[in-house]
Motif scaffolding. Sequence first.
Motif, PDB file in Angstrom:
ATOM      1  N   ARG A  10      46.577  38.870  31.307  1.00 45.91           N
ATOM      2  CA  ARG A  10      45.399  39.577  30.760  1.00 45.91           C
ATOM      3  C   ARG A  10      44.194  39.416  31.677  1.00 45.91           C
ATOM      4  NH1 ARG A  10      45.565  36.711  25.060  1.00 45.91           N
ATOM      5  NH2 ARG A  10      45.753  35.081  26.602  1.00 45.91           N
ATOM      6  N   VAL A  11      44.173  38.299  32.410  1.00 48.85           N
ATOM      7  CA  VAL A  11      43.092  38.087  33.381  1.00 48.85           C
ATOM      8  C   VAL A  11      43.351  38.918  34.637  1.00 48.85           C
ATOM      9  CG1 VAL A  11      41.999  36.351  34.859  1.00 48.85           C
ATOM     10  CG2 VAL A  11      42.480  35.830  32.461  1.00 48.85           C
ATOM     11  N   VAL A  12      44.616  38.946  35.049  1.00 46.90           N
ATOM     12  CA  VAL A  12      44.988  39.761  36.221  1.00 46.90           C
ATOM     13  C   VAL A  12      44.604  41.213  35.979  1.00 46.90           C
ATOM     14  CG1 VAL A  12      46.905  40.573  37.655  1.00 46.90           C
ATOM     15  CG2 VAL A  12      46.877  38.211  36.839  1.00 46.90           C
ATOM     16  N   ARG A  54      52.776  39.373  48.269  1.00 50.31           N
ATOM     17  CA  ARG A  54      52.348  40.737  47.932  1.00 50.31           C
ATOM     18  C   ARG A  54      50.833  40.787  47.948  1.00 50.31           C
ATOM     19  NH1 ARG A  54      56.355  40.113  44.470  1.00 50.31           N
ATOM     20  NH2 ARG A  54      55.047  39.372  42.786  1.00 50.31           N
ATOM     21  N   ASP A  55      50.305  41.951  48.301  1.00 48.19           N
ATOM     22  CA  ASP A  55      48.860  42.148  48.319  1.00 48.19           C
ATOM     23  C   ASP A  55      48.654  43.614  47.992  1.00 48.19           C
ATOM     24  OD1 ASP A  55      46.190  42.486  48.857  1.00 48.19           O
ATOM     25  OD2 ASP A  55      46.239  41.550  50.846  1.00 48.19           O
ATOM     26  N   GLU A  56      48.260  43.886  46.750  1.00 47.54           N
ATOM     27  CA  GLU A  56      48.236  45.293  46.352  1.00 47.54           C
ATOM     28  C   GLU A  56      47.081  45.592  45.402  1.00 47.54           C
ATOM     29  OE1 GLU A  56      52.241  45.527  45.045  1.00 47.54           O
ATOM     30  OE2 GLU A  56      51.944  44.123  43.416  1.00 47.54           O
ATOM     31  N   PRO A  57      46.604  46.835  45.471  1.00 52.07           N
ATOM     32  CA  PRO A  57      45.630  47.242  44.461  1.00 52.07           C
ATOM     33  C   PRO A  57      46.337  47.218  43.118  1.00 52.07           C
ATOM     34  CG  PRO A  57      46.238  49.087  45.893  1.00 52.07           C
ATOM     35  CD  PRO A  57      46.980  47.910  46.373  1.00 52.07           C
ATOM     36  N   ARG A  58      45.630  46.826  42.079  1.00 57.56           N
ATOM     37  CA  ARG A  58      46.248  46.804  40.767  1.00 57.56           C
ATOM     38  C   ARG A  58      46.590  48.236  40.381  1.00 57.56           C
ATOM     39  NH1 ARG A  58      44.795  47.049  35.736  1.00 57.56           N
ATOM     40  NH2 ARG A  58      42.585  47.235  36.203  1.00 57.56           N
ATOM     41  N   PRO A  59      47.801  48.451  39.877  1.00 56.57           N
ATOM     42  CA  PRO A  59      48.186  49.815  39.531  1.00 56.57           C
ATOM     43  C   PRO A  59      47.119  50.468  38.666  1.00 56.57           C
ATOM     44  CG  PRO A  59      50.009  48.301  39.161  1.00 56.57           C
ATOM     45  CD  PRO A  59      48.831  47.470  39.558  1.00 56.57           C
ATOM     46  N   GLY A  60      46.775  51.687  38.994  1.00 55.70           N
ATOM     47  CA  GLY A  60      45.773  52.393  38.188  1.00 55.70           C
ATOM     48  C   GLY A  60      44.369  52.269  38.747  1.00 55.70           C
ATOM     49  N   GLU A  61      44.147  51.314  39.658  1.00 56.99           N
ATOM     50  CA  GLU A  61      42.828  51.187  40.277  1.00 56.99           C
ATOM     51  C   GLU A  61      42.912  51.805  41.666  1.00 56.99           C
ATOM     52  OE1 GLU A  61      39.932  49.647  39.363  1.00 56.99           O
ATOM     53  OE2 GLU A  61      40.440  48.196  37.826  1.00 56.99           O
ATOM     54  N   ALA A  62      42.096  52.799  41.923  1.00 57.70           N
ATOM     55  CA  ALA A  62      42.069  53.369  43.267  1.00 57.70           C
ATOM     56  C   ALA A  62      41.519  52.316  44.227  1.00 57.70           C
ATOM     57  CB  ALA A  62      41.169  54.604  43.288  1.00 57.70           C
ATOM     58  N   VAL A  92      45.367  42.437  43.682  1.00 58.69           N
ATOM     59  CA  VAL A  92      46.128  41.250  43.301  1.00 58.69           C
ATOM     60  C   VAL A  92      46.900  40.727  44.509  1.00 58.69           C
ATOM     61  CG1 VAL A  92      47.857  40.292  41.721  1.00 58.69           C
ATOM     62  CG2 VAL A  92      46.390  42.182  40.965  1.00 58.69           C
ATOM     63  N   VAL A  93      46.615  39.482  44.858  1.00 56.80           N
ATOM     64  CA  VAL A  93      47.294  38.835  45.983  1.00 56.80           C
ATOM     65  C   VAL A  93      48.241  37.783  45.405  1.00 56.80           C
ATOM     66  CG1 VAL A  93      46.973  37.372  48.017  1.00 56.80           C
ATOM     67  CG2 VAL A  93      45.336  39.222  47.536  1.00 56.80           C
ATOM     68  N   THR A  94      49.514  37.878  45.762  1.00 54.54           N
ATOM     69  CA  THR A  94      50.503  36.938  45.236  1.00 54.54           C
ATOM     70  C   THR A  94      50.942  35.974  46.325  1.00 54.54           C
ATOM     71  OG1 THR A  94      51.316  38.707  43.802  1.00 54.54           O
ATOM     72  CG2 THR A  94      52.716  36.756  44.007  1.00 54.54           C
TER      73      THR A  94
END
Length: 248
Positions: free
Chosen positions: A206-208, A224-232, A214-216
């Motif tokens: 819920r915090v993520v 992994r290093d990716e924009p959170r799905p749904g965020e441009a 998001v960097v894993t």
Amino acid sequence: MSELVLAARGVEKSFQQGKVLVPALRGVDLELRGGEFVALVGPSGSGKTTFLNLAGALDAPSAGELEVLGKRVAGLSRAERAELRLRAIGFVFQAYNLVPVLTARENVEFVLELQGVGAERRARAGEVLEELGLGELAGRRPAELSGGQQQRVAVARAVAARPRLVLADEPTANLDGENAEVLMHLMRDLRDRHGMTFLFSTHDPRVVAHAVRVVTLVDGRVARDEPRPGEAPHEILPGIGKAEAARV
Ligand code: ADP
Ligand code: MG
């Protein structure tokens, strides 16, 4: 593009545990720019706290290059690292770490004093507590505040001097879901209003969900290093002001 707040290239960090050298970070590559709002996730022991400590210049890497706000952390003396932290970096910890004998306002003022803020200290502390919805509670000591309120005071203290980078190590780990939501909203507002860069570790999905990126970490590396799905991806930048955003 907005300013490069943090640049890690092949960053390694090992700890001596008895006779064994334990690698905590094994080559982390990561760049953070002004106004980003980034979650650092990964299993326990993956190196999140170690990385946050390096990003905060609390410690220097064993190998690799780490620049924080344009300064090579490995090239700084202890005193210079302390200066960088004081001037430009705010910290929020899982356990709040407020001074128990001081009121909320005094906890904020105390750090502003260390940061060299003069007469306007008291007013500034009042403003930032107000900004975090704590105006009425400024005269209370930590024991007279709930966990959620204490963590908001800790955030107020971390951002009072308007640092460019705010690091938070599992800031919601001791909070219930509702207080965690409130805290994340407030942090995101601070970033939107002041363009501060946030890097926070968490285990809580819920915090993520509040993160823009998001960097894993897995085993001391960025898996992994990716924009959170749904965020441009470019949504990471509106906090920096219209003129600058227009150039992105
Ligand atoms: P996380 O925050 O993701 O749980 P940490 O950064 O705390 O991970 O730890 C990564 C690894 O480094 C772990 O194996 C941990 O035992 C080790 N480690 C972290 N800090 C120290 C230290 N000060 N001394 C020895 N080992 C450490
Ligand atoms: Mg940790």
